[in-house]
Motif scaffolding. Structure first.
Motif, mmCIF file in Angstrom:
data_model
loop_
_atom_site.group_PDB
_atom_site.id
_atom_site.type_symbol
_atom_site.label_atom_id
_atom_site.label_comp_id
_atom_site.label_asym_id
_atom_site.label_seq_id
_atom_site.Cartn_x
_atom_site.Cartn_y
_atom_site.Cartn_z
ATOM 1 N N ILE A 160 0.832 -1.200 0.000
ATOM 2 C CA ILE A 160 0.000 0.000 0.000
ATOM 3 C C ILE A 160 0.869 1.253 0.000
ATOM 4 O O ILE A 160 0.564 2.235 -0.677
ATOM 5 C CB ILE A 160 -0.987 -0.023 1.184
ATOM 6 C CG1 ILE A 160 -2.048 -1.100 0.940
ATOM 7 C CG2 ILE A 160 -1.642 1.339 1.406
ATOM 8 C CD1 ILE A 160 -2.992 -1.332 2.084
ATOM 9 N N ALA A 161 1.971 1.221 0.747
ATOM 10 C CA ALA A 161 2.881 2.366 0.757
ATOM 11 C C ALA A 161 3.489 2.583 -0.625
ATOM 12 O O ALA A 161 3.604 3.728 -1.090
ATOM 13 C CB ALA A 161 3.975 2.154 1.799
ATOM 14 N N LEU A 162 3.884 1.504 -1.301
ATOM 15 C CA LEU A 162 4.416 1.628 -2.661
ATOM 16 C C LEU A 162 3.364 2.160 -3.621
ATOM 17 O O LEU A 162 3.660 2.982 -4.492
ATOM 18 C CB LEU A 162 4.947 0.286 -3.152
ATOM 19 C CG LEU A 162 6.269 -0.165 -2.546
ATOM 20 C CD1 LEU A 162 6.606 -1.584 -3.007
ATOM 21 C CD2 LEU A 162 7.380 0.795 -2.906
ATOM 22 N N LEU A 163 2.134 1.702 -3.484
ATOM 23 C CA LEU A 163 1.040 2.199 -4.324
ATOM 24 C C LEU A 163 0.823 3.696 -4.095
ATOM 25 O O LEU A 163 0.667 4.452 -5.052
ATOM 26 C CB LEU A 163 -0.251 1.430 -4.035
ATOM 27 C CG LEU A 163 -1.496 1.929 -4.763
ATOM 28 C CD1 LEU A 163 -1.395 1.604 -6.248
ATOM 29 C CD2 LEU A 163 -2.739 1.320 -4.161
ATOM 30 N N ALA A 164 0.833 4.114 -2.831
ATOM 31 C CA ALA A 164 0.647 5.533 -2.520
ATOM 32 C C ALA A 164 1.792 6.372 -3.080
ATOM 33 O O ALA A 164 1.559 7.436 -3.668
ATOM 34 C CB ALA A 164 0.535 5.726 -1.011
ATOM 35 N N LEU A 165 3.012 5.900 -2.933
ATOM 36 C CA LEU A 165 4.163 6.616 -3.478
ATOM 37 C C LEU A 165 4.065 6.741 -4.995
ATOM 38 O O LEU A 165 4.263 7.827 -5.554
ATOM 39 C CB LEU A 165 5.458 5.889 -3.098
ATOM 40 C CG LEU A 165 6.749 6.486 -3.623
ATOM 41 C CD1 LEU A 165 7.013 7.820 -2.954
ATOM 42 C CD2 LEU A 165 7.891 5.527 -3.373
ATOM 43 N N PHE A 166 3.725 5.651 -5.653
ATOM 44 C CA PHE A 166 3.566 5.658 -7.105
ATOM 45 C C PHE A 166 2.453 6.615 -7.535
ATOM 46 O O PHE A 166 2.603 7.381 -8.486
ATOM 47 C CB PHE A 166 3.261 4.236 -7.592
ATOM 48 C CG PHE A 166 3.027 4.131 -9.061
ATOM 49 C CD1 PHE A 166 4.076 4.212 -9.949
ATOM 50 C CD2 PHE A 166 1.747 3.945 -9.566
ATOM 51 C CE1 PHE A 166 3.866 4.116 -11.319
ATOM 52 C CE2 PHE A 166 1.522 3.846 -10.920
ATOM 53 C CZ PHE A 166 2.592 3.925 -11.799
ATOM 54 N N ALA A 167 1.347 6.590 -6.812
ATOM 55 C CA ALA A 167 0.208 7.439 -7.171
ATOM 56 C C ALA A 167 0.541 8.919 -6.996
ATOM 57 O O ALA A 167 0.230 9.736 -7.858
ATOM 58 C CB ALA A 167 -1.004 7.063 -6.322
ATOM 59 N N PHE A 168 1.188 9.282 -5.891
ATOM 60 C CA PHE A 168 1.494 10.690 -5.646
ATOM 61 C C PHE A 168 2.565 11.234 -6.584
ATOM 62 O O PHE A 168 2.659 12.433 -6.791
ATOM 63 C CB PHE A 168 1.888 10.914 -4.193
ATOM 64 C CG PHE A 168 0.698 10.924 -3.277
ATOM 65 C CD1 PHE A 168 -0.281 11.888 -3.400
ATOM 66 C CD2 PHE A 168 0.545 9.942 -2.316
ATOM 67 C CE1 PHE A 168 -1.389 11.895 -2.569
ATOM 68 C CE2 PHE A 168 -0.550 9.934 -1.483
ATOM 69 C CZ PHE A 168 -1.522 10.909 -1.604
ATOM 70 N N GLN A 169 3.370 10.366 -7.165
ATOM 71 C CA GLN A 169 4.359 10.816 -8.136
ATOM 72 C C GLN A 169 3.759 10.949 -9.535
ATOM 73 O O GLN A 169 4.413 11.451 -10.435
ATOM 74 C CB GLN A 169 5.548 9.869 -8.171
ATOM 75 C CG GLN A 169 6.406 9.968 -6.944
ATOM 76 C CD GLN A 169 7.601 9.050 -7.005
ATOM 77 O OE1 GLN A 169 7.656 8.124 -7.807
ATOM 78 N NE2 GLN A 169 8.568 9.310 -6.140
ATOM 79 N N ASN A 170 2.536 10.507 -9.725
ATOM 80 C CA ASN A 170 1.865 10.558 -11.025
ATOM 81 C C ASN A 170 0.541 11.295 -10.901
ATOM 82 O O ASN A 170 -0.529 10.749 -11.167
ATOM 83 C CB ASN A 170 1.626 9.139 -11.549
ATOM 84 C CG ASN A 170 2.899 8.459 -11.921
ATOM 85 O OD1 ASN A 170 3.544 8.821 -12.881
ATOM 86 N ND2 ASN A 170 3.295 7.476 -11.122
ATOM 87 N N MET A 171 0.600 12.563 -10.517
ATOM 88 C CA MET A 171 -0.618 13.329 -10.272
ATOM 89 C C MET A 171 -1.032 14.199 -11.455
ATOM 90 O O MET A 171 -1.968 14.978 -11.356
ATOM 91 C CB MET A 171 -0.455 14.195 -9.028
ATOM 92 C CG MET A 171 -0.365 13.365 -7.770
ATOM 93 S SD MET A 171 -0.248 14.321 -6.274
ATOM 94 C CE MET A 171 -1.763 15.231 -6.291
ATOM 95 N N SER A 172 -0.403 14.072 -12.594
ATOM 96 C CA SER A 172 -0.756 14.903 -13.736
ATOM 97 C C SER A 172 -2.132 14.504 -14.295
ATOM 98 O O SER A 172 -2.661 13.442 -13.996
ATOM 99 C CB SER A 172 0.303 14.790 -14.826
ATOM 100 O OG SER A 172 0.385 13.465 -15.290
#
Length: 70
Positions: free
Chosen positions: A13-25
């Motif tokens: 879940i932490a990896l998913l959150a990190l990935f999601a927040f780095q792709n906010m365009s």
């Protein structure tokens, strides 16, 4: 064993959150005849939730005890 599973889930879940927040365009989505723009974080999160619901429903449908209750 249960604690290990919880740590693995928390890490994923932490990896998913990190990935999601780095792709906010913004991205444009087209579904059949509809087209709209949304943030990638919404697409990633909704895909994750939809996959979880589908997995939960499939597990409930194919559970060994499910046929005996019908």
């Amino acid at each position: 064993m249960r604690h290990i599973k919880l740590w693995i889930i928390a890490g994923l879940i932490a990896l998913l959150a990190l990935f999601a927040f780095q792709n906010m365009s913004q991205v444009e989505l087209t579904v059949l005849f509809w087209s709209f723009q949304t943030s990638r974080i919404v697409v990633i999160g909704s895909s994750f939730l939809l996959g979880g619901v589908v997995g939960w429903l499939l597990k409930a449908f194919w559970h060994p005890g499910a046929r005996a209750r019908r």
